[in-house]
Design a protein around this motif. Structure first.
Motif, PDB file in Angstrom:
ATOM      1  N   GLU A  26      16.602 -12.841   6.662  1.00 22.68           N
ATOM      2  CA  GLU A  26      16.495 -11.777   7.659  1.00 22.68           C
ATOM      3  C   GLU A  26      16.389 -12.276   9.098  1.00 22.68           C
ATOM      4  O   GLU A  26      16.158 -11.477  10.015  1.00 22.68           O
ATOM      5  N   THR A  27      16.536 -13.570   9.296  1.00 22.84           N
ATOM      6  CA  THR A  27      16.562 -14.105  10.660  1.00 22.84           C
ATOM      7  C   THR A  27      17.889 -14.809  10.889  1.00 22.84           C
ATOM      8  O   THR A  27      18.590 -15.163   9.947  1.00 22.84           O
ATOM      9  N   ASP A  28      18.193 -15.023  12.145  1.00 17.49           N
ATOM     10  CA  ASP A  28      19.437 -15.702  12.502  1.00 17.49           C
ATOM     11  C   ASP A  28      19.131 -17.162  12.806  1.00 17.49           C
ATOM     12  O   ASP A  28      18.834 -17.524  13.939  1.00 17.49           O
ATOM     13  N   GLY A  29      19.131 -17.981  11.754  1.00 18.67           N
ATOM     14  CA  GLY A  29      19.001 -19.413  11.971  1.00 18.67           C
ATOM     15  C   GLY A  29      17.632 -20.015  11.768  1.00 18.67           C
ATOM     16  O   GLY A  29      17.422 -21.187  12.108  1.00 18.67           O
ATOM     17  N   ALA A  30      16.661 -19.284  11.220  1.00 14.73           N
ATOM     18  CA  ALA A  30      15.340 -19.863  10.992  1.00 14.73           C
ATOM     19  C   ALA A  30      15.420 -21.017   9.993  1.00 14.73           C
ATOM     20  O   ALA A  30      16.105 -20.931   8.970  1.00 14.73           O
ATOM     21  N   HIS A  31      14.720 -22.101  10.286  1.00 15.22           N
ATOM     22  CA  HIS A  31      14.599 -23.242   9.376  1.00 15.22           C
ATOM     23  C   HIS A  31      13.236 -23.133   8.703  1.00 15.22           C
ATOM     24  O   HIS A  31      12.197 -23.184   9.380  1.00 15.22           O
ATOM     25  N   VAL A  32      13.242 -22.965   7.399  1.00 15.54           N
ATOM     26  CA  VAL A  32      12.023 -22.634   6.670  1.00 15.54           C
ATOM     27  C   VAL A  32      11.632 -23.756   5.717  1.00 15.54           C
ATOM     28  O   VAL A  32      12.436 -24.196   4.885  1.00 15.54           O
ATOM     29  N   TRP A  33      10.380 -24.201   5.850  1.00 19.05           N
ATOM     30  CA  TRP A  33       9.777 -25.124   4.902  1.00 19.05           C
ATOM     31  C   TRP A  33       8.829 -24.310   4.019  1.00 19.05           C
ATOM     32  O   TRP A  33       8.034 -23.520   4.532  1.00 19.05           O
ATOM     33  N   LEU A  47       5.961 -20.749  13.408  1.00 19.95           N
ATOM     34  CA  LEU A  47       5.221 -19.777  12.614  1.00 19.95           C
ATOM     35  C   LEU A  47       4.755 -20.407  11.309  1.00 19.95           C
ATOM     36  O   LEU A  47       5.554 -21.013  10.586  1.00 19.95           O
ATOM     37  N   VAL A  48       3.470 -20.268  11.026  1.00 17.19           N
ATOM     38  CA  VAL A  48       2.919 -20.563   9.707  1.00 17.19           C
ATOM     39  C   VAL A  48       2.608 -19.222   9.065  1.00 17.19           C
ATOM     40  O   VAL A  48       1.900 -18.390   9.647  1.00 17.19           O
ATOM     41  N   VAL A  49       3.152 -18.987   7.877  1.00 19.75           N
ATOM     42  CA  VAL A  49       2.933 -17.724   7.180  1.00 19.75           C
ATOM     43  C   VAL A  49       2.473 -18.033   5.766  1.00 19.75           C
ATOM     44  O   VAL A  49       2.903 -19.020   5.164  1.00 19.75           O
ATOM     45  N   THR A  50       1.575 -17.209   5.243  1.00 24.49           N
ATOM     46  CA  THR A  50       1.021 -17.519   3.932  1.00 24.49           C
ATOM     47  C   THR A  50       0.427 -16.291   3.253  1.00 24.49           C
ATOM     48  O   THR A  50      -0.083 -15.394   3.919  1.00 24.49           O
ATOM     49  N   ASN A  51       0.535 -16.291   1.935  1.00 31.55           N
ATOM     50  CA  ASN A  51      -0.192 -15.342   1.093  1.00 31.55           C
ATOM     51  C   ASN A  51      -1.059 -16.202   0.169  1.00 31.55           C
ATOM     52  O   ASN A  51      -0.694 -16.445  -0.980  1.00 31.55           O
ATOM     53  N   PRO A  52      -2.209 -16.654   0.667  1.00 29.27           N
ATOM     54  CA  PRO A  52      -3.025 -17.588  -0.112  1.00 29.27           C
ATOM     55  C   PRO A  52      -3.873 -16.854  -1.149  1.00 29.27           C
ATOM     56  O   PRO A  52      -3.996 -15.624  -1.109  1.00 29.27           O
ATOM     57  N   PRO A  53      -4.470 -17.570  -2.083  1.00 34.00           N
ATOM     58  CA  PRO A  53      -5.450 -16.936  -2.971  1.00 34.00           C
ATOM     59  C   PRO A  53      -6.587 -16.360  -2.133  1.00 34.00           C
ATOM     60  O   PRO A  53      -7.084 -17.027  -1.224  1.00 34.00           O
ATOM     61  N   TYR A  54      -6.998 -15.116  -2.418  1.00 33.97           N
ATOM     62  CA  TYR A  54      -8.113 -14.552  -1.648  1.00 33.97           C
ATOM     63  C   TYR A  54      -9.072 -13.723  -2.502  1.00 33.97           C
ATOM     64  O   TYR A  54      -9.874 -12.949  -1.983  1.00 33.97           O
ATOM     65  N   ILE A  55      -8.978 -13.887  -3.807  1.00 38.55           N
ATOM     66  CA  ILE A  55      -9.923 -13.218  -4.704  1.00 38.55           C
ATOM     67  C   ILE A  55     -11.148 -14.107  -4.901  1.00 38.55           C
ATOM     68  O   ILE A  55     -11.021 -15.316  -5.111  1.00 38.55           O
ATOM     69  N   ALA A  56     -12.335 -13.534  -4.812  1.00 36.17           N
ATOM     70  CA  ALA A  56     -13.570 -14.276  -5.102  1.00 36.17           C
ATOM     71  C   ALA A  56     -13.763 -14.346  -6.609  1.00 36.17           C
ATOM     72  O   ALA A  56     -13.382 -13.430  -7.343  1.00 36.17           O
ATOM     73  N   ALA A  57     -14.371 -15.430  -7.072  1.00 38.08           N
ATOM     74  CA  ALA A  57     -14.563 -15.616  -8.511  1.00 38.08           C
ATOM     75  C   ALA A  57     -15.293 -14.430  -9.140  1.00 38.08           C
ATOM     76  O   ALA A  57     -14.958 -14.004 -10.248  1.00 38.08           O
ATOM     77  N   ARG A  58     -16.263 -13.887  -8.420  1.00 34.71           N
ATOM     78  CA  ARG A  58     -17.043 -12.766  -8.966  1.00 34.71           C
ATOM     79  C   ARG A  58     -16.225 -11.484  -9.075  1.00 34.71           C
ATOM     80  O   ARG A  58     -16.619 -10.531  -9.765  1.00 34.71           O
ATOM     81  N   GLU A  59     -15.075 -11.414  -8.388  1.00 35.59           N
ATOM     82  CA  GLU A  59     -14.243 -10.214  -8.393  1.00 35.59           C
ATOM     83  C   GLU A  59     -13.244 -10.181  -9.552  1.00 35.59           C
ATOM     84  O   GLU A  59     -12.650  -9.135  -9.818  1.00 35.59           O
ATOM     85  N   VAL A  60     -13.074 -11.305 -10.237  1.00 36.01           N
ATOM     86  CA  VAL A  60     -12.068 -11.379 -11.293  1.00 36.01           C
ATOM     87  C   VAL A  60     -12.284 -10.332 -12.387  1.00 36.01           C
ATOM     88  O   VAL A  60     -11.325  -9.692 -12.826  1.00 36.01           O
ATOM     89  N   PRO A 100      14.041 -20.774  14.890  1.00 37.19           N
ATOM     90  CA  PRO A 100      12.625 -21.147  14.809  1.00 37.19           C
ATOM     91  C   PRO A 100      12.339 -21.994  13.560  1.00 37.19           C
ATOM     92  O   PRO A 100      13.062 -21.929  12.562  1.00 37.19           O
ATOM     93  N   THR A 101      11.259 -22.760  13.643  1.00 41.86           N
ATOM     94  CA  THR A 101      10.772 -23.523  12.493  1.00 41.86           C
ATOM     95  C   THR A 101       9.617 -22.752  11.878  1.00 41.86           C
ATOM     96  O   THR A 101       8.630 -22.451  12.552  1.00 41.86           O
ATOM     97  N   VAL A 102       9.749 -22.427  10.603  1.00 43.97           N
ATOM     98  CA  VAL A 102       8.764 -21.609   9.900  1.00 43.97           C
ATOM     99  C   VAL A 102       8.270 -22.376   8.683  1.00 43.97           C
ATOM    100  O   VAL A 102       9.053 -23.037   7.993  1.00 43.97           O
ATOM    101  N   VAL A 103       6.964 -22.274   8.415  1.00 53.30           N
ATOM    102  CA  VAL A 103       6.382 -22.876   7.214  1.00 53.30           C
ATOM    103  C   VAL A 103       5.693 -21.788   6.406  1.00 53.30           C
ATOM    104  O   VAL A 103       4.842 -21.069   6.928  1.00 53.30           O
ATOM    105  N   ASP A 104       6.077 -21.679   5.141  1.00 54.58           N
ATOM    106  CA  ASP A 104       5.449 -20.740   4.203  1.00 54.58           C
ATOM    107  C   ASP A 104       4.573 -21.556   3.263  1.00 54.58           C
ATOM    108  O   ASP A 104       5.071 -22.343   2.454  1.00 54.58           O
ATOM    109  N   LEU A 105       3.272 -21.360   3.374  1.00 53.80           N
ATOM    110  CA  LEU A 105       2.316 -22.124   2.570  1.00 53.80           C
ATOM    111  C   LEU A 105       2.000 -21.379   1.272  1.00 53.80           C
ATOM    112  O   LEU A 105       1.627 -20.214   1.298  1.00 53.80           O
TER     113      LEU A 105
END
Length: 277
Positions: free
Chosen positions: A127-134, A181-194, A108-113
């Motif tokens: 952990e995969t057999d042959g995944a191509h990851v960007w 697959l597109v997979v991501t752990n993006p920023p998700y904190i609000a400024a007021r929560e800092v 599979p072609t996977v993109v980690d943003l």
């Protein structure tokens, strides 16, 4: 010249940091993996100096992961420092959902943003057999850390490409419509929560990787809206979210044209992962 044993240093470190876990990890780093059988041996001056430096850094509030310079994530031992987020168990669950979503697809072609240390991208490659990851990241510093981790990956490293740029921008156009697959752990904190974040997070981890904007949904909204043209017809998006964002994340996914949307829990049972296809 007086000598001090590792057992004595362990006790002193625990007293200084008021944490048996931190003391054990720091002594292990200074002494070596076989530290438990060497507790009654004398420590060298060099080792004591190294230990003292780590204790001083931790006592100032620096995260243990940065003090050690490495941290375990699934099957990986990752190099980490202040240029990237600390790898967390919640993100390990993101990888679980990603692997389940791929469901044995051949090469599979996977993109980690926003790859950061490369934790997600490299775990999927291993952990995969042959995944191509960007793996993309707007931070040149983060890409440098991910590249250091990639260098120690072994044969799977040949299937990972690291590219610098914001979200989908650095990807080659030929990938449009062909990503499984597109997979991501993006920023998700609000400024007021800092101000409510633990000091070792707010004062040490990279702000840009934590804070999305005023609402905390800005980066997720962008990723969800931009994903569809890049995904294959049967492709999916998997994203880490804050528990209180679950309902809003589902609305965003349906609004972007996804038809099969669900929220998966983390190890503590909290809503944590958006899966949409």
């Amino acid at each position: 010249m007086a000598t001090v044993s590792w057992r004595e240093l362990l006790a002193e470190t625990e007293l200084a940091l008021l944490s048996a876990v931190d003391a054990r990890r720091i002594v292990e780093e200074a002494c070596g993996d076989d530290w438990q059988v060497r507790l009654d041996e004398p420590a060298t001056q060099r080792a004591v100096a190294y230990l003292d430096a780590m204790v001083a850094r931790r006592a100032k509030g620096e995260p243990l992961q940065y003090v050690l310079g490495r941290w375990g994530f699934r099957d990986l031992d990752l190099f980490v420092d202040r240029r990237v987020l600390v790898p967390r168990p919640e993100t390990e669950v993101v990888v679980d959902v990603a692997l389940e979503t791929l469901n044995g697809k051949a090469e599979p072609t996977v993109v980690d943003l926003g790859t950061g240390s490369g934790a997600i991208a490299l775990s999927i490659a291993v952990e995969t057999d042959g995944a191509h990851v960007w793996a993309t990241d707007v931070s040149a510093d983060a890409i440098a850390v991910a590249r250091a981790n990639l260098a120690g990956l072994g044969r799977a490293a040949t299937r990972v490409r690291l590219v610098e740029g914001s979200w989908f921008t650095p990807l080659p156009p030929m990938l449009a419509g062909h990503i499984d697959l597109v997979v991501t752990n993006p920023p998700y904190i609000a400024a007021r929560e800092v101000p409510d974040l633990p000091p070792e997070v707010a004062h040490w981890e990279p702000h840009a990787a934590l804070v999305a904007g005023e609402t905390g949904l800005e980066q997720l909204q962008h990723i969800v809206a931009e994903s569809r043209p890049w995904l294959a017809p049967d492709g999916a998006l998997v994203a880490e979210i804050a528990p209180h964002q679950a309902e809003a994340a589902v609305v965003l996914a349906y609004g972007a044209g996804f038809t099969d949307v669900e929220i998966r829990p983390d190890l503590a049972g909290r809503p944590r992962v958006l899966r949409a296809s």
